[in-house]
Scaffold this active site. Sequence first.
Site, PDB file in Angstrom:
ATOM      1  CG  ASP A   1       0.611  -1.462   7.754  1.00  0.00           C
ATOM      2  OD1 ASP A   1       1.518  -2.439   7.344  1.00  0.00           O
ATOM      3  OD2 ASP A   1       0.783  -0.258   8.159  1.00  0.00           O
TER       4      ASP A   1
ATOM      5  CG  HIS B   1       3.807  -2.783  10.479  1.00  0.00           C
ATOM      6  ND1 HIS B   1       2.798  -2.029  11.122  1.00  0.00           N
ATOM      7  CD2 HIS B   1       4.106  -2.114   9.354  1.00  0.00           C
ATOM      8  CE1 HIS B   1       2.679  -1.068  10.680  1.00  0.00           C
ATOM      9  NE2 HIS B   1       3.656  -0.903   9.507  1.00  0.00           N
TER      10      HIS B   1
ATOM     11  CG  HIS C   1      -0.376  -0.146   2.531  1.00  0.00           C
ATOM     12  ND1 HIS C   1       0.569  -0.883   3.081  1.00  0.00           N
ATOM     13  CD2 HIS C   1      -0.466   0.904   3.580  1.00  0.00           C
ATOM     14  CE1 HIS C   1       0.952  -0.643   4.130  1.00  0.00           C
ATOM     15  NE2 HIS C   1       0.233   0.589   4.564  1.00  0.00           N
TER      16      HIS C   1
ATOM     17  CG  HIS D   1      -4.103  -0.432   6.484  1.00  0.00           C
ATOM     18  ND1 HIS D   1      -4.147  -0.210   7.921  1.00  0.00           N
ATOM     19  CD2 HIS D   1      -3.091   0.524   6.158  1.00  0.00           C
ATOM     20  CE1 HIS D   1      -3.129   0.637   8.336  1.00  0.00           C
ATOM     21  NE2 HIS D   1      -2.530   1.004   7.232  1.00  0.00           N
TER      22      HIS D   1
ATOM     23  CG  ASP E   1       4.947   2.737   7.448  1.00  0.00           C
ATOM     24  OD1 ASP E   1       3.914   3.316   6.554  1.00  0.00           O
ATOM     25  OD2 ASP E   1       4.597   1.902   8.349  1.00  0.00           O
ATOM     26  CG  HIS E   2       4.270  -0.475   4.156  1.00  0.00           C
ATOM     27  ND1 HIS E   2       4.251  -1.546   4.464  1.00  0.00           N
ATOM     28  CD2 HIS E   2       3.895   0.430   5.495  1.00  0.00           C
ATOM     29  CE1 HIS E   2       4.060  -1.833   5.745  1.00  0.00           C
ATOM     30  NE2 HIS E   2       3.673  -0.678   6.333  1.00  0.00           N
TER      31      HIS E   2
ATOM     32  CG  HIS F   1      -0.181   4.340   4.696  1.00  0.00           C
ATOM     33  ND1 HIS F   1      -0.953   3.600   5.540  1.00  0.00           N
ATOM     34  CD2 HIS F   1      -0.828   5.570   4.355  1.00  0.00           C
ATOM     35  CE1 HIS F   1      -2.118   4.365   5.761  1.00  0.00           C
ATOM     36  NE2 HIS F   1      -1.961   5.109   5.156  1.00  0.00           N
TER      37      HIS F   1
END
EC number: 3.1.26.11
Lengths: 301, 301
Positions: B210, B268, B60, B140, B64-65, B62
Amino acid sequence: MKIKILGCYAATPRTITNPTSQVLEIKNHMFLIDCGEGTQVQLRKHKIKFSRIEHIFISHLHGDHFFGLIGLISTFMLLGREKDLHIYGPKGIKEAILLLLKLGNAYTSYGLYFHELKATASEVVFEDDKVKVSTIPLQHRVYTNGFLFEEKVTERPLNINAILNYDIDKVYYNKIKQGGAITLENGQQIPNDLLTFEPSAPKSYAFCSDTMYSEKIVPLLTNTTVLYHESTFLENEIDLAEKTMHSTAKQAAKIAKLAAVKHLLLGHYSTRYGDIELFKKEAQEIFDNVLLADDGLEFEF
Amino acid sequence: MKIKILGCYAATPRTITNPTSQVLEIKNHMFLIDCGEGTQVQLRKHKIKFSRIEHIFISHLHGDHFFGLIGLISTFMLLGREKDLHIYGPKGIKEAILLLLKLGNAYTSYGLYFHELKATASEVVFEDDKVKVSTIPLQHRVYTNGFLFEEKVTERPLNINAILNYDIDKVYYNKIKQGGAITLENGQQIPNDLLTFEPSAPKSYAFCSDTMYSEKIVPLLTNTTVLYHESTFLENEIDLAEKTMHSTAKQAAKIAKLAAVKHLLLGHYSTRYGDIELFKKEAQEIFDNVLLADDGLEFEF
C-alpha cells in the site's frame, strides 16, 4: 441454548472445511469458542453480529484453534468497535496478539482484556447471574483447556393469574420467584408451587477439543446436557490418536457414557476420512445419543 | 509471465472478497506476494502447488497483507514439507512468526529463512541467473516495500540449423549464446546474428501496495511491463486517501504515465464501492492501458 458450528475439522483449513470455531448462544450471551483461520469470514457468512461477541474462549495455541483471532481483533478495530472484548486463553496469548498489533502500529478502539490461563485444575473464568464458565483441563501436546458453560438455576416463573387471585402485593414477587411461600393477611399459607411454574432445568455445554482419552475429566462433565468431544480419528487409527494426543470416536463415546451426558456432539475430524457418518457409527456402539458436528450446522437444546 | 490474483481487496476479508495475495509466475519461479488471512485456502482453490512456492514477499505488517502467513507456514509443516522457504519482509516478521510457532510448540520440518528488511532505499533482495527482485520503498502508515521483479536479459537462443551448417563445435555454444561471433578454421568470420535468434525482451512486474501517491518511486518503475499500483479509493475520497496514506485510481494512473509502464493493473479496492469498473474509468482519464485485478483472475504477459 444453541451451538453454531463455524468449523470442526482438524489441522488445516481447506476450501470446503474450516478449522475449529463455534458460537454458543446461552442465556443471551454469544460466546465464541476457538478461532481458527477464517473464523471472521465464517461469522459473516452465518450472519452473526460481531457486536454480540464479547467473550472469546481459546482452548490452546495450535493454529487450527487460534490463527483467526488476530484477524478478528483487527477487523473489530477497523469497524470502530467500542464494546469491550474479553479473551480467555493460555498464557502467551496476550504477548502474541499485542506483538502482532504493535507490528501493524495498531491500537484497538475498544477495551481488549486478556484472561490468561495456566492452572492445571478446573477454575471459574467467567460468571454472572445467569451463566458460569469454568475450564476443563485437557491432555494434549500443548497446554489445553476445554470449557464448561453452565446455566445457573433460574428463578421460578410467576403464575400471574394465581398471584392476582390471591391479591398478593408486588413487593413479594421476588420472594416468590426465589421459591418462598406466602402468608396472606388472613393467615392462610400459600405454598410456592401454587404461585409459580417449574423452571426449566439449567442446561450445560462442555467443549473438549483437543485431548487424548482421559477419564480425569469425567467428574467435571457429569450430567452435562451436551458434550462436544473431539474425535480426530476412528478406532483403526488409535496408534496415531495416542501419538498425536487426540481421541477416537469410540473414546469420545466412552467419556460420554461414563459422565452420563445427555448428548454427545462429535467433531474435530481428520480430513483423511471421506464420510463423517463413520464417526457416528463407531461412537454409537458405546453411547446412543450421538450427533455429528459439521461446518454451518446449528444445534438447539 | 503470469500474475494470479488470490485477493485484491482492502482492509477485512469477507465472504466474497479476499485480502491481498498474488502469485507471480516468472522464469519458472512461483513467487507469493503478500499473504492476507485465508491465502492458503485461496492457493488450494486455485490449485497452486504448495511445493512450488519457495519465496514469499511481504510488503508490510498490516493484517490484510500478512495474517495468512503463519497459517501457511504451519500447513507446510503439517504436510511434511522439506524444501526451504524464504520470507522477505519488514523487520519484526521473524519475531512474530517464531513466537507463534513457539506457542504452538511447533518446529518446521523444513528450512525457514527470514530476510528482514529495514532499508529506506531500494535494495536487491533476491537474484539468480534469470530473475532479480528489488524493493520499492513505499510511503504508508507503517514501514512498507513494494517489489520489482525483473527478468534478466536472457541468452540468445541458438539457431541450431545454422550452427550445424557451419559445423561449429559445442564448446563454442555458450559463447554464441552470450552474443559472441565465431571465426571458422578457414578464417571466415560468422556474425552472431546468423547463429542465434533475437531473445524476447525481458519482462518486469512492479507490485506497489500500500502507498500514498509518491513520485519518488517513478525512476524505479520506468518502462516496467506491468505496474500493480494500489487504488484503494476514487478521487472523490482523496481526503481519506491522504489521511490513510493510500492512493486513488487517478493517482495510480499518474504514476503509470510518469513511469511510462506498459500496463497498469489496479487493485486494493475499498469495499465501499459497488462497482470496480469505476476505478478503471477514472484511471483511463490519465492512462490508457488499465487492467482491473479481481480475486481469481490471471493475467499473462
